[in-house]
Design a protein around this motif. Sequence first.
Motif, short mmCIF file in Angstrom:
data_model
loop_
_atom_site.label_atom_id
_atom_site.label_comp_id
_atom_site.label_asym_id
_atom_site.label_seq_id
_atom_site.Cartn_x
_atom_site.Cartn_y
_atom_site.Cartn_z
N PRO A 129 7.41 -10.75 -4.22
CA PRO A 129 6.28 -11.48 -3.63
C PRO A 129 6.09 -12.86 -4.24
CG PRO A 129 5.51 -9.70 -5.06
CD PRO A 129 7.00 -9.58 -4.99
N ARG A 130 5.65 -13.82 -3.40
CA ARG A 130 5.57 -15.21 -3.85
C ARG A 130 4.14 -15.70 -4.05
NH1 ARG A 130 8.61 -19.32 -0.49
NH2 ARG A 130 8.54 -20.41 -2.48
N SER A 131 3.16 -14.95 -3.59
CA SER A 131 1.77 -15.43 -3.69
C SER A 131 0.91 -14.36 -4.35
CB SER A 131 1.23 -15.71 -2.27
OG SER A 131 1.22 -14.50 -1.54
N VAL A 132 -0.28 -14.74 -4.73
CA VAL A 132 -1.23 -13.76 -5.29
C VAL A 132 -1.47 -12.65 -4.27
CG1 VAL A 132 -3.63 -13.42 -6.04
CG2 VAL A 132 -2.34 -15.43 -6.82
N TYR A 133 -1.67 -13.05 -3.00
CA TYR A 133 -1.90 -12.05 -1.94
C TYR A 133 -0.76 -11.03 -1.93
CZ TYR A 133 -1.90 -10.10 2.79
OH TYR A 133 -1.86 -9.23 3.86
N ALA A 134 0.47 -11.54 -1.84
CA ALA A 134 1.62 -10.63 -1.70
C ALA A 134 1.83 -9.78 -2.96
CB ALA A 134 2.87 -11.45 -1.38
N LYS A 135 1.59 -10.38 -4.12
CA LYS A 135 1.74 -9.62 -5.37
C LYS A 135 0.73 -8.49 -5.44
CE LYS A 135 3.68 -13.37 -8.04
NZ LYS A 135 3.40 -14.60 -8.72
N THR A 136 -0.51 -8.79 -5.06
CA THR A 136 -1.54 -7.75 -5.15
C THR A 136 -1.33 -6.67 -4.08
OG1 THR A 136 -3.08 -9.12 -3.85
CG2 THR A 136 -3.27 -9.22 -6.26
N LYS A 137 -0.84 -7.06 -2.90
CA LYS A 137 -0.56 -6.05 -1.86
C LYS A 137 0.59 -5.14 -2.31
CE LYS A 137 -2.14 -5.64 1.72
NZ LYS A 137 -3.32 -4.86 2.17
N LEU A 138 1.60 -5.72 -2.96
CA LEU A 138 2.71 -4.89 -3.46
C LEU A 138 2.21 -3.94 -4.55
CD1 LEU A 138 5.72 -4.17 -3.50
CD2 LEU A 138 6.04 -5.99 -5.20
N ALA A 139 1.35 -4.44 -5.42
CA ALA A 139 0.78 -3.56 -6.46
C ALA A 139 0.00 -2.42 -5.79
CB ALA A 139 -0.13 -4.37 -7.38
N GLY A 140 -0.70 -2.72 -4.71
CA GLY A 140 -1.41 -1.68 -3.95
C GLY A 140 -0.44 -0.64 -3.40
N GLU A 141 0.66 -1.10 -2.83
CA GLU A 141 1.69 -0.18 -2.31
C GLU A 141 2.15 0.78 -3.40
OE1 GLU A 141 5.31 -1.93 -0.93
OE2 GLU A 141 4.40 -2.85 0.83
#
Length: 320
Positions: A129-141
């Motif tokens: 992931p490249r953004s805070v949004y994407a990093k946090t969504k991946l952590a959620g996954e």
Amino acid sequence: MRVLITGASGLLGVNLALEAAKDHTVTGQINELFLNGAPFEQVSGDLLKPKAVDTLLDATQPDWVIHCAALADIDACENNPSLAEHLNAELPGTFAKSCKGRAKLVYISTDAVFDGSKDEYFEDDDPNPRSVYAKTKLAGERSVMENNPEAIVARINLFGWSIFGNRSLAEWFFYNLQAGKPVKGFTDVFFCTQLVNDLSAVLMQMLSQNLAGLYHVVGADCVSKYKFACEIACRLGISENMVTPIRVDDFGLKAARSHNLRLNTDKLQKVLHISIPRLSTGLDRFFTQYQQSYPHLLRRMVDNSTVDPNPYRNGGKDGA
Ligand SMILES: NC(=O)c1ccc[n+]([C@@H]2O[C@H](COP(=O)([O-])OP(=O)(O)OC[C@H]3O[C@@H](n4cnc5c(N)ncnc54)[C@H](OP(=O)(O)O)[C@@H]3O)[C@@H](O)[C@H]2O)c1
């Protein structure tokens, strides 16, 4: 089935709740609003409050939970990484633990977990992931899969009509172009977006078939955002010259965007024995919904004007 949908005032949540309410008993969890005339029960409250998830599950006793609530604005996540962490990374883990052995959970994730450097992405490809949004969504996954392996994790991309008319890129292109205002479209950002109503139907099918694990749940066609805007202009009868081609890196967005988010959906199509609708079909339906006043129906849910108490009762069609 008793279905609990979080974020039921959002782009996905409200359309999904309307779709699901045709066949199931739906409760929509909503942060602050009350939706007039919605054909589903509503419970309100901030999901980040202590014990909010267990209280919600105790009160609603769902068979299925579809967790749509999130901080989905990419630049807002960059501005408020702590809120993004709580909502997108930690809250899904709380749902996963609380739903285990109690209700089937679907966690809604995003195509943006990939960095966009490959031609095509499969479920077993490594995210980056490249953004805070994407990093946090991946952590959620990851939190959902660790804590509740029976859960479904659906990586999506979507467009459609929302309550305030401002939650999807398609609405933004549509309303600006319709008003005669030129728009800019990225020629170097590709996505496989899907009409929210088609996506909702697939998510319900995934639950009916009791799937588990990670699935790519995106549209059948991958196009640039520029091409997507041109398709909307064309259907409005407006010249493509109203869409200015531009490169994303020249636009000065705060959060980094991935260039190629072509997600492969073979795994999903094989297991469900379905063909995902083409983008052109989804866009045609988006315009039909407009002609049938579907955006107006959504909007009236938050207007104080008199509303039809239940336009969707008895499985009515969109906008009927
Ligand atoms: N939109 C896209 O292009 C896109 C693409 C890929 C994946 N996704 C994912 O799809 C899901 C749905 O996205 P969306 O576009 O429907 O987002 P959205 O329109 O922004 O809706 C998000 C919902 O979450 C609710 N919410 C936010 N904070 C909350 C809190 N503390 N407590 C309770 N509810 C809260 C919001 O309510 P309020 O507005 O009242 O706060 C809203 O109803 C998200 O998981 C998102 O990451 C979206």
